[in-house]
Design a protein around this motif. Structure first.
Motif, PDB file in Angstrom:
ATOM      1  N   PHE A  36       0.837  -1.207   0.000  1.00  0.00           N
ATOM      2  CA  PHE A  36       0.000   0.000   0.000  1.00  0.00           C
ATOM      3  C   PHE A  36       0.872   1.258   0.000  1.00  0.00           C
ATOM      4  O   PHE A  36       0.764   2.107   0.899  1.00  0.00           O
ATOM      5  CB  PHE A  36      -0.919   0.012   1.231  1.00  0.00           C
ATOM      6  N   LEU A  38       2.579   4.896  -0.531  1.00  0.00           N
ATOM      7  CA  LEU A  38       2.131   6.277  -0.723  1.00  0.00           C
ATOM      8  C   LEU A  38       3.317   7.112  -1.173  1.00  0.00           C
ATOM      9  O   LEU A  38       4.421   6.964  -0.652  1.00  0.00           O
ATOM     10  CB  LEU A  38       1.572   6.852   0.589  1.00  0.00           C
ATOM     11  N   LYS A 219     -16.280   6.377  -3.283  1.00  0.00           N
ATOM     12  CA  LYS A 219     -14.994   5.843  -3.745  1.00  0.00           C
ATOM     13  C   LYS A 219     -14.705   6.251  -5.178  1.00  0.00           C
ATOM     14  O   LYS A 219     -13.570   6.606  -5.531  1.00  0.00           O
ATOM     15  CB  LYS A 219     -15.000   4.313  -3.633  1.00  0.00           C
ATOM     16  N   ILE A 224     -10.841   8.720  -0.288  1.00  0.00           N
ATOM     17  CA  ILE A 224     -10.608   7.582   0.600  1.00  0.00           C
ATOM     18  C   ILE A 224     -11.285   7.863   1.932  1.00  0.00           C
ATOM     19  O   ILE A 224     -11.006   8.886   2.573  1.00  0.00           O
ATOM     20  CB  ILE A 224      -9.103   7.340   0.827  1.00  0.00           C
ATOM     21  N   GLN A 226     -11.996   5.880   5.542  1.00  0.00           N
ATOM     22  CA  GLN A 226     -11.551   4.674   6.238  1.00  0.00           C
ATOM     23  C   GLN A 226     -11.854   4.767   7.730  1.00  0.00           C
ATOM     24  O   GLN A 226     -11.637   5.802   8.361  1.00  0.00           O
ATOM     25  CB  GLN A 226     -10.047   4.494   6.042  1.00  0.00           C
ATOM     26  N   ARG A 262      -4.386   2.765   2.213  1.00  0.00           N
ATOM     27  CA  ARG A 262      -4.951   2.172   1.001  1.00  0.00           C
ATOM     28  C   ARG A 262      -5.343   0.710   1.200  1.00  0.00           C
ATOM     29  O   ARG A 262      -5.553  -0.021   0.226  1.00  0.00           O
ATOM     30  CB  ARG A 262      -3.955   2.286  -0.157  1.00  0.00           C
TER      31      ARG A 262
END
Length: 324
Positions: A36, A38, A219, A224, A226, A262
Motif C-alpha cells: 500500500f 504512498l 470511492k 478515501i 476509512q 490504502r
C-alpha cells in the motif's frame, strides 16, 4: 471416479483456495509499505489543510503532528484552549506549517455552524474525526453508568453526531475537487458486542458502518474514507498504560496506521492489533461473556487505574516538595 468422490475433491480444493487467498490477503498486512505505498507528495496533493478533531492530546495530537510533518497545514480542534495553543506552537516550531486553532466542545449541541464558518475558505484535503469519549475508564454495566441520561446524550453527540456533521461540512469540497481522505477513528472493541463498554462500543460500530457505507458511495469520486479501529494505545482514555508490543504510543500507532491508508475501508492500524482482532473474533462468545471474565476485566482495569493515579499523586507531591 464416482460423483461423490469428485464432489469431495472439488470441495477440498475450494477450501484450500479460499484459505490460501485469505492467507495471502493477511500477508499483505505484514508489509504495508510494499502493498500500500504512498508517494512523498500524497498528502500535500490532496489539499493544503488537514482538520483534526480531538487534537489536544493522544491519537488526535499525533495525527496533527504527523500530517504537519508531511507538509500539511492543520486545523486542530478540542475544548481546551491552553493545550491547543501549546500544541499549535510546538507544530509551528517543529514543522514550520501553519496551524489554526478552533476551541469547541463537541459534547454540546449546535457548535457546527460556527466551525463551518471558520473553515469554509480552506482547501481541506484530510479530515481526521478523532474526538470521542468513554463513559468511564472503569468498565461497568449499562445501568451502573454514572449520570446515565446525560452520558447517553454526550456519547452520541461526541462519538456519533460529530463525525457525521464534520463529514457533512467537509465532504462536499472533497467531492467537488475529486480527492480527499477522511479517517474516522473507531475502536477495536467494536469488533464484537462488548459487555461493560456497551454504549461506547456500540457508538464505535456506528463509526465503522457509517465510514464503510460512505466509502462505497464516494470511492468513485477519488475520496478515501476509512475507519481506523485501534486496540491498546497509551492515552488518557486507557489510563496511560505502559507501552509494549500490544499497547502502542499514539505516535507509533499513527505512523503505523497511515501506512494502511490504502488497505481498505477499515483497518486496525498495526499488525499486532490486526492479530488481536482476529483472536477476539475467534474466541467463543460464551467464554468472553462469562461473569468471571467480565469481573476479572473490571478488576484489572481498576487496579491499573488506581496504580496510575497513585504514581501521578506521588510525582505531584515530589514536584511540590522540590519546588519549595
Amino acid at each position: 471416479m464416482d460423483l461423490m468422490e469428485l464432489f469431495f475433491i472439488t470441495l477440498g480444493a475450494a477450501v484450500v483456495v479460499f484459505y490460501g487467498v485469505k492467507l495471502l490477503l493477511f500477508s499483505r498486512m505484514l508489509f504495508p509499505k510494499i502493498w500500500f505505498p504512498l508517494s512523498q507528495s500524497f498528502f500535500t496533493s490532496l489539499g493544503k489543510w488537514a482538520v483534526v478533531t480531538g487534537a489536544s492530546e493522544g491519537i488526535g495530537r499525533a495525527y496533527a503532528f504527523a500530517l504537519a510533518e508531511k507538509g500539511m497545514n492543520v486545523v486542530i480542534m478540542s475544548r481546551t484552549k491552553i493545550t491547543l495553543d501549546r500544541l499549535a506552537e510546538e507544530i509551528v516550531d517543529t514543522t514550520g506549517q501553519r496551524v489554526k486553532v478552533i476551541v469547541t466542545d463537541f459534547m454540546k449541541d449546535n457548535v457546527f455552524s460556527e466551525i463551518e464558518d471558520q473553515i469554509r475558505s480552506l482547501d481541506i484535503g484530510v479530515l481526521v474525526n478523532n474526538v470521542g469519549m468513554l463513559p468511564s475508564i472503569i468498565p461497568c454495566k449499562f445501568l451502573e453508568t454514572a449520570q446515565l441520561d446525560q452520558t447517553i446524550t454526550t456519547v452520541i453527540n461526541c462519538n456519533v453526531k460529530t463525525m457525521a456533521k464534520m463529514c457533512k461540512i467537509i465532504l462536499p469540497g472533497m467531492e467537488s475537487r475529486g480527492k480527499g481522505v477522511i479517517l474516522n477513528i473507531s475502536s477495536g472493541v467494536a469488533s464484537i458486542p462488548f459487555p461493560m463498554y456497551t454504549l461506547y462500543a456500540a457508538s464505535k460500530v456506528f463509526v465503522e458502518r457509517f465510514s464503510q457505507g460512505l466509502q462505497a458511495e464516494y470511492k468513485d469520486k477519488g475520496i478515501i474514507i476509512q475507519a481506523v479501529a485501534p486496540f491498546g494505545v497509551s492515552t488518557r482514555m486507557t489510563a496511560y498504560q505502559q507501552t509494549n508490543v500490544v499497547t502502542l504510543s499514539p505516535e507509533e500507532f499513527v505512523k503505523s496506521s497511515l501506512q494502511y491508508l490504502r488497505a481498505g475501508d477499515k483497518t486496525h492500524g498495526s499488525v499486532c492489533h490486526i492479530v488481536l482482532a482476529w483472536l477476539l473474533q475467534s474466541i467463543p462468545r460464551k467464554v468472553l461473556y462469562a461473569d468471571s471474565i467480565l469481573h476479572s476485566m473490571q478488576g484489572y482495569v481498576k487496579r491499573k487505574a488506581a496504580l496510575k493515579a497513585s504514581i501521578c499523586a506521588s510525582t505531584a507531591t515530589y514536584e511540590n516538595v522540590k519546588n519549595k
